[in-house]
Design an enzyme around this catalytic site. Structure first.
Site, mmCIF file in Angstrom:
data_model
loop_
_atom_site.group_PDB
_atom_site.id
_atom_site.type_symbol
_atom_site.label_atom_id
_atom_site.label_comp_id
_atom_site.label_asym_id
_atom_site.label_seq_id
_atom_site.Cartn_x
_atom_site.Cartn_y
_atom_site.Cartn_z
ATOM 1 N N CYS A 3 0.865 -1.188 0.000
ATOM 2 C CA CYS A 3 0.000 0.000 0.000
ATOM 3 C C CYS A 3 0.897 1.232 0.000
ATOM 4 O O CYS A 3 2.078 1.127 -0.368
ATOM 5 C CB CYS A 3 -0.976 -0.025 1.172
ATOM 6 S SG CYS A 3 -0.216 0.007 2.802
ATOM 7 N N ASN A 6 2.305 1.485 4.318
ATOM 8 C CA ASN A 6 2.628 0.213 4.992
ATOM 9 C C ASN A 6 2.329 0.268 6.492
ATOM 10 O O ASN A 6 3.037 -0.328 7.296
ATOM 11 C CB ASN A 6 4.096 -0.198 4.745
ATOM 12 C CG ASN A 6 4.419 -1.632 5.140
ATOM 13 O OD1 ASN A 6 5.558 -1.948 5.513
ATOM 14 N ND2 ASN A 6 3.466 -2.525 5.093
ATOM 15 N N CYS A 8 -1.437 0.831 7.383
ATOM 16 C CA CYS A 8 -2.877 0.539 7.533
ATOM 17 C C CYS A 8 -3.292 -0.726 6.790
ATOM 18 O O CYS A 8 -3.567 -1.752 7.399
ATOM 19 C CB CYS A 8 -3.727 1.712 7.059
ATOM 20 S SG CYS A 8 -3.520 3.206 8.051
ATOM 21 N N ARG A 9 -3.343 -0.662 5.440
ATOM 22 C CA ARG A 9 -3.913 -1.768 4.663
ATOM 23 C C ARG A 9 -2.974 -2.948 4.497
ATOM 24 O O ARG A 9 -3.372 -4.102 4.763
ATOM 25 C CB ARG A 9 -4.349 -1.252 3.278
ATOM 26 C CG ARG A 9 -5.529 -0.298 3.334
ATOM 27 C CD ARG A 9 -5.682 0.481 2.048
ATOM 28 N NE ARG A 9 -4.561 1.390 1.816
ATOM 29 C CZ ARG A 9 -4.368 2.126 0.743
ATOM 30 N NH1 ARG A 9 -5.226 2.059 -0.256
ATOM 31 N NH2 ARG A 9 -3.329 2.939 0.646
ATOM 32 N N SER A 10 -1.745 -2.713 4.060
ATOM 33 C CA SER A 10 -0.888 -3.877 3.743
ATOM 34 C C SER A 10 -0.440 -4.686 4.977
ATOM 35 O O SER A 10 -0.330 -5.913 4.871
ATOM 36 C CB SER A 10 0.299 -3.494 2.856
ATOM 37 O OG SER A 10 1.114 -2.534 3.456
ATOM 38 N N ASP A 120 -8.353 3.787 1.153
ATOM 39 C CA ASP A 120 -7.382 4.108 2.200
ATOM 40 C C ASP A 120 -8.142 4.579 3.434
ATOM 41 O O ASP A 120 -8.818 5.610 3.375
ATOM 42 C CB ASP A 120 -6.453 5.208 1.680
ATOM 43 C CG ASP A 120 -5.302 5.458 2.616
ATOM 44 O OD1 ASP A 120 -5.371 5.024 3.783
ATOM 45 O OD2 ASP A 120 -4.322 6.085 2.189
HETATM 46 P P1 4NP Z 1 -1.804 2.814 4.090
HETATM 47 O O1 4NP Z 1 -2.448 4.172 4.646
HETATM 48 O O2 4NP Z 1 -1.238 3.160 2.721
HETATM 49 O O3 4NP Z 1 -2.945 1.875 4.008
HETATM 50 O O4 4NP Z 1 -0.735 2.410 5.068
HETATM 51 C C1 4NP Z 1 -1.736 5.367 4.760
HETATM 52 C C2 4NP Z 1 -0.905 5.555 5.832
HETATM 53 C C3 4NP Z 1 -0.237 6.748 5.977
HETATM 54 C C4 4NP Z 1 -0.391 7.738 5.034
HETATM 55 C C5 4NP Z 1 -1.211 7.548 3.952
HETATM 56 C C6 4NP Z 1 -1.882 6.356 3.812
HETATM 57 N N1 4NP Z 1 0.280 8.968 5.194
HETATM 58 O O5 4NP Z 1 0.085 9.872 4.375
HETATM 59 O O6 4NP Z 1 1.078 9.119 6.150
#
Ligand code: 4NP
Length: 150
Positions: A3, A6, A8-10, A120
């Site tokens: 994602c 790294n 939240c989703r992955s 997201d």
């Molecule tokens: P992820 O979510 O891609 O599912 O881990 C996010 C986590 C952090 C951020 C964006 C998306 N960020 O902008 O810090």
């Protein structure tokens, strides 16, 4: 499992896939996750992802963020990305047609050919994380059950 951050989703996808590998007794499988961005390298998963995983009996708290790199194409047979932007970023690092073919949107496992994205949940509230869990659970179930038939 890839994602953006790294966190939240992955990490959730990794934890779920590791559980499915156990459930289907898949011994020759190694699962990992990464982000296309380096914002959260070395960080724990987001506390909301840790909580949702825990609610479903999975501990992802020991995972740490890392950035996706082109070396991952040498290590992994399949690279599942969460959304179209991750797809674009990962494909930009592919060096061959074979490497291109390793990459797919994870929701194509349950919605073949529809190219849907896992939303997201980072900035959202409510039940975003539970929804993401359900999507990833269904997708990983499909991946593991097809691997078990090979
Ligand atoms: P992820 O979510 O891609 O599912 O881990 C996010 C986590 C952090 C951020 C964006 C998306 N960020 O902008 O810090």
């Amino acid at each position: 499992m890839v994602c953006l951050g790294n966190i939240c989703r992955s990490p959730l996808a990794q934890g779920i896939m590791e559980e499915k590998a156990k459930k289907y007794n898949l011994k020759d499988i190694y699962v990992d996750s990464a982000g296309t961005a380096d914002y959260h390298v070395g960080s724990k998963p987001d506390s909301r992802s840790i909580e949702i995983a825990k609610k479903h009996g999975i501990d992802i708290s020991k995972q740490r963020g890392r950035e996706f790199s082109e070396v991952d194409f040498d290590i992994f047979d399949k690279i599942y990305v969460m959304d179209s932007s991750n797809l674009y970023d990962v494909l930009a690092l592919a060096k061959s047609e074979d490497e291109h073919k390793k990459v797919d949107l994870i929701l194509n496992k349950i919605y073949p050919g529809e190219n849907k994205s896992v939303p997201d949940p980072y900035y959202g509230g409510g039940d975003g994380f539970e929804k993401v869990y359900q999507m990833l659970n269904a997708s990983c179930e499909k991946i593991a059950s097809s691997l078990s038939k090979k």
